[in-house]
Design a protein around this motif. Structure first.
Motif, PDB file in Angstrom:
ATOM      1  N   ILE A   1     -13.247  12.824 -27.856  1.00 39.82           N
ATOM      2  CA  ILE A   1     -12.816  11.760 -28.772  1.00 39.82           C
ATOM      3  C   ILE A   1     -13.786  11.714 -29.946  1.00 39.82           C
ATOM      4  N   ASP A   2     -13.234  11.595 -31.157  1.00 39.72           N
ATOM      5  CA  ASP A   2     -14.067  11.442 -32.356  1.00 39.72           C
ATOM      6  C   ASP A   2     -14.326   9.963 -32.600  1.00 39.72           C
ATOM      7  N   VAL A   3     -15.546   9.634 -33.019  1.00 34.92           N
ATOM      8  CA  VAL A   3     -15.862   8.269 -33.457  1.00 34.92           C
ATOM      9  C   VAL A   3     -15.904   8.309 -34.979  1.00 34.92           C
ATOM     10  N   PHE A   4     -14.932   7.626 -35.597  1.00 37.36           N
ATOM     11  CA  PHE A   4     -14.819   7.699 -37.063  1.00 37.36           C
ATOM     12  C   PHE A   4     -15.791   6.714 -37.710  1.00 37.36           C
TER      13      PHE A   4
ATOM     14  N   PRO B   1     -24.111  -3.443 -35.357  1.00 34.55           N
ATOM     15  CA  PRO B   1     -25.237  -3.187 -34.446  1.00 34.55           C
ATOM     16  C   PRO B   1     -25.347  -1.730 -33.981  1.00 34.55           C
ATOM     17  N   ASP B   2     -24.236  -1.042 -33.674  1.00 35.83           N
ATOM     18  CA  ASP B   2     -24.377   0.367 -33.252  1.00 35.83           C
ATOM     19  C   ASP B   2     -23.806   1.342 -34.292  1.00 35.83           C
ATOM     20  N   GLY B   3     -23.438   0.840 -35.465  1.00 33.94           N
ATOM     21  CA  GLY B   3     -22.989   1.713 -36.555  1.00 33.94           C
ATOM     22  C   GLY B   3     -21.503   2.018 -36.536  1.00 33.94           C
ATOM     23  N   SER B   4     -20.780   1.647 -35.446  1.00 32.89           N
ATOM     24  CA  SER B   4     -19.330   1.922 -35.415  1.00 32.89           C
ATOM     25  C   SER B   4     -18.560   0.627 -35.726  1.00 32.89           C
ATOM     26  N   CYS B   5     -17.260   0.773 -36.022  1.00 34.40           N
ATOM     27  CA  CYS B   5     -16.429  -0.389 -36.388  1.00 34.40           C
ATOM     28  C   CYS B   5     -16.246  -1.322 -35.193  1.00 34.40           C
ATOM     29  N   ILE B   6     -15.864  -2.551 -35.485  1.00 33.41           N
ATOM     30  CA  ILE B   6     -15.689  -3.571 -34.440  1.00 33.41           C
ATOM     31  C   ILE B   6     -14.258  -4.102 -34.477  1.00 33.41           C
ATOM     32  N   ARG B   7     -13.647  -4.221 -33.290  1.00 34.65           N
ATOM     33  CA  ARG B   7     -12.269  -4.694 -33.196  1.00 34.65           C
ATOM     34  C   ARG B   7     -12.129  -5.744 -32.094  1.00 34.65           C
ATOM     35  N   ASP B   8     -11.072  -6.565 -32.245  1.00 30.41           N
ATOM     36  CA  ASP B   8     -10.740  -7.625 -31.288  1.00 30.41           C
ATOM     37  C   ASP B   8      -9.490  -7.138 -30.543  1.00 30.41           C
ATOM     38  N   PHE B   9      -9.656  -6.689 -29.304  1.00 31.55           N
ATOM     39  CA  PHE B   9      -8.529  -6.114 -28.553  1.00 31.55           C
ATOM     40  C   PHE B   9      -7.798  -7.207 -27.789  1.00 31.55           C
ATOM     41  N   ILE B  10      -6.463  -7.217 -27.924  1.00 34.20           N
ATOM     42  CA  ILE B  10      -5.656  -8.174 -27.155  1.00 34.20           C
ATOM     43  C   ILE B  10      -4.750  -7.400 -26.211  1.00 34.20           C
ATOM     44  N   HIS B  11      -4.717  -7.838 -24.952  1.00 35.07           N
ATOM     45  CA  HIS B  11      -3.876  -7.182 -23.942  1.00 35.07           C
ATOM     46  C   HIS B  11      -2.402  -7.387 -24.294  1.00 35.07           C
TER      47      HIS B  11
ATOM     48  N   LEU C   1       0.018 -17.223 -37.311  1.00 31.66           N
ATOM     49  CA  LEU C   1      -1.007 -17.336 -36.266  1.00 31.66           C
ATOM     50  C   LEU C   1      -1.675 -15.997 -35.995  1.00 31.66           C
ATOM     51  N   ASN C   2      -2.992 -15.993 -35.949  1.00 31.87           N
ATOM     52  CA  ASN C   2      -3.730 -14.814 -35.486  1.00 31.87           C
ATOM     53  C   ASN C   2      -3.516 -14.636 -33.989  1.00 31.87           C
ATOM     54  N   CYS C   3      -3.361 -13.385 -33.556  1.00 31.02           N
ATOM     55  CA  CYS C   3      -3.252 -13.095 -32.127  1.00 31.02           C
ATOM     56  C   CYS C   3      -4.383 -12.150 -31.736  1.00 31.02           C
ATOM     57  N   GLY C   4      -5.403 -12.706 -31.161  1.00 35.69           N
ATOM     58  CA  GLY C   4      -6.527 -11.926 -30.647  1.00 35.69           C
ATOM     59  C   GLY C   4      -7.222 -12.812 -29.635  1.00 35.69           C
ATOM     60  N   TYR C   5      -8.404 -12.390 -29.169  1.00 32.99           N
ATOM     61  CA  TYR C   5      -9.158 -13.256 -28.273  1.00 32.99           C
ATOM     62  C   TYR C   5     -10.348 -13.907 -28.972  1.00 32.99           C
ATOM     63  N   GLY C   6     -10.702 -13.401 -30.169  1.00 33.70           N
ATOM     64  CA  GLY C   6     -11.827 -13.975 -30.893  1.00 33.70           C
ATOM     65  C   GLY C   6     -13.157 -13.343 -30.537  1.00 33.70           C
ATOM     66  N   ARG C   7     -13.086 -12.126 -29.934  1.00 33.98           N
ATOM     67  CA  ARG C   7     -14.330 -11.457 -29.561  1.00 33.98           C
ATOM     68  C   ARG C   7     -14.225  -9.986 -29.983  1.00 33.98           C
ATOM     69  N   GLY C   8     -15.308  -9.455 -30.558  1.00 35.17           N
ATOM     70  CA  GLY C   8     -15.241  -8.080 -31.050  1.00 35.17           C
ATOM     71  C   GLY C   8     -16.035  -7.115 -30.184  1.00 35.17           C
ATOM     72  N   TYR C   9     -15.505  -5.909 -30.061  1.00 38.06           N
ATOM     73  CA  TYR C   9     -16.213  -4.812 -29.385  1.00 38.06           C
ATOM     74  C   TYR C   9     -16.259  -3.627 -30.339  1.00 38.06           C
ATOM     75  N   SER C  10     -17.383  -2.915 -30.315  1.00 41.65           N
ATOM     76  CA  SER C  10     -17.490  -1.756 -31.205  1.00 41.65           C
ATOM     77  C   SER C  10     -16.688  -0.591 -30.616  1.00 41.65           C
ATOM     78  N   VAL C  11     -16.444   0.397 -31.477  1.00 40.74           N
ATOM     79  CA  VAL C  11     -15.739   1.603 -31.022  1.00 40.74           C
ATOM     80  C   VAL C  11     -16.532   2.244 -29.869  1.00 40.74           C
TER      81      VAL C  11
END
Ligand SMILES: NC(=O)c1ccc[n+]([C@@H]2O[C@H](COP(=O)([O-])OP(=O)(O)OC[C@H]3O[C@@H](n4cnc5c(N)ncnc54)[C@H](O)[C@@H]3O)[C@@H](O)[C@H]2O)c1
Ligand SMILES: O=c1ccn([C@@H]2O[C@H](COP(=O)(O)OP(=O)(O)O[C@H]3O[C@H](CO)[C@@H](O)[C@H](O)[C@H]3O)[C@@H](O)[C@H]2O)c(=O)[nH]1
Length: 337
Positions: free
Chosen positions: A205-208, A215-225, A249-259
């Motif tokens: 997998i490539d990390v773009f 904090p770790d240099g990669s993008c951050i996203r809010d993943f929703i199931h 309305l925004n649909c997310g959980y309000g928490r981000g995780y990096s790639v």
């Protein structure tokens, strides 16, 4: 009282159709099967194969079924593709919605739920991003969704329609029982690619981008199931039926995780290692995208059940394992025929 779901054979659409059908709703689907799969619809749900912007088809479906609400998923969804083919994206996202709304207004269908995206915000000034933040999309995909949002707002004001625009953040995972999931061949979503790597379908997998100021240099996203998101559509429908005012309305959980954190979660839940390669930034990518979720939590009766990255990764992986074995089996079958 029937709900018309466009794009109901797609990834998010099929999970929502399942949630609606399990709740005892009457549902009909229009899908051109360009990226969807008829096999992922529950038994007994009528499918009309065709374009959701084909006004004759729409008139025919509405004449046969007592449609009270429309949930509009149909569209083109890949951000980098939209950079290469903007006119295709404006046609399939904006023009299709325009034709659908035209028929909805003519036939007096008064409730509309629209699949929009966090991509309408572009790079936000403020994270978590609230719905009133400026909209500055970075791609024709995001622009085509924003144009549709504006059109829906204007149509609702002129003809008394009620709508909920749902701006999805990063949708991921699969039905917890692995009955359905993301099956698109060549999908570009991070978690899908990570589980394809974990199941040996990709060498790496490539990390773009690893040089972002995060904090770790990669993008951050809010993943929703995807199952929580499907339930948000049911809640939005209930809200409109109870006379709720049109809203976005925004649909997310309000928490981000990096790639990198997301890839690590897939490694942990799978117990499998795979190569991770650092690559240049991908054009059009937003750096950090996390939802302010106070409005959806305040307005809708919606209680997310799968707000956990490892659970999302585990469900995506279980589905990918099943899909891989099904497709692998089919190939073996075809080869021996
Ligand atoms: N997946 C995400 O992370 C995400 C995030 C934000 C918004 N969205 C939006 O959610 C909606 C559903 O996305 P998805 O991820 O399920 O994608 P998908 O490609 O799996 O689903 C789209 C469905 O619409 C159908 N379709 C496309 N154009 C059509 C047309 N003109 N007429 C009839 N059917 C048509 C496809 O065959 C497919 O079944 C899209 O509008 C997308 O922009 C998705
Ligand atoms: O192989 C990969 C795939 C993705 N990424 C990165 O992972 C992040 C998320 O990318 P992706 O999963 O493609 O999602 P987004 O570009 O954030 O877009 C998704 O989320 C948007 C809402 O935020 C939706 O509108 C889009 O339809 C949906 O594809 C980005 O930083 C990508 O650069 C990688 O590093 N490697």
């Amino acid at each position: 009282m029937t709900v018309l779901v466009t794009g109901g054979a797609g990834y998010i659409g099929s999970h929502t159709v399942l949630a609606l059908a399990e709740a005892g709703e009457d549902v009909v689907v229009i899908d051109d099967l360009s990226t969807g799969f008829s096999a992922y619809l529950p038994e007994g749900v009528p499918l009309f194969i065709g374009d959701a912007g084909d006004e004759n088809l729409l008139e025919g479906v509405i004449a046969q079924h007592n449609i009270e609400s429309i949930i509009h998923f149909a569209g083109s969804v890949v951000v980098p593709d939209s950079m290469r083919d903007p006119l295709g994206y404006y046609r399939n996202n904006f023009t299709t919605a325009r034709n659908l709304l035209n028929v909805a207004v003519k036939r007096g269908i008064g409730r509309f739920i629209f699949s929009s995206t966090a991509a309408v915000y572009g790079n936000p000034d403020q994270v978590p991003v609230p719905e009133h933040a400026p909209t500055r999309p970075l791609s024709p995909y995001g622009s085509s969704k924003l144009m549709t949002e504006i059109m829906l707002h204007d149509v609702a004001a002129a003809y008394g329609m009620q709508y909920v625009t749902l701006r999805y953040f990063n949708v991921a995972g699969a039905d917890p029982q692995a009955r359905i999931g993301l099956a698109t061949v060549g999908a570009t979503h991070l978690l899908k690619i990570a589980v394809e790597a974990a199941t040996g379908q990709r060498a790496k997998i490539d990390v773009f981008g690893t040089d972002y100021p995060t904090p770790d240099g990669s993008c951050i996203r809010d993943f929703i199931h995807v199952t929580d998101l499907s339930q948000a559509h049911r809640s939005a429908l209930a809200y409109l039926r109870n006379g709720g005012a049109s809203t976005t309305l925004n649909c997310g959980y309000g928490r981000g995780y990096s790639v990198l954190e997301t890839i690590d979660a897939v490694r942990r839940v799978s117990g499998r290692s795979f190569a991770v390669q650092y690559a240049p930034r991908r054009p059009g990518d937003i750096m950090t995208m996390v939802a302010d979720t106070s409005r959806i939590r305040g307005l809708l009766d919606w209680k997310p059940q799968y707000d956990d990255l490892e659970t999302i990764a585990a469900h995506a992986l279980a589905w990918e394992d099943k899909l891989f074995h099904e497709r692998h089996g089919e190939l073996r079958h075809a080869a021996s025929a």
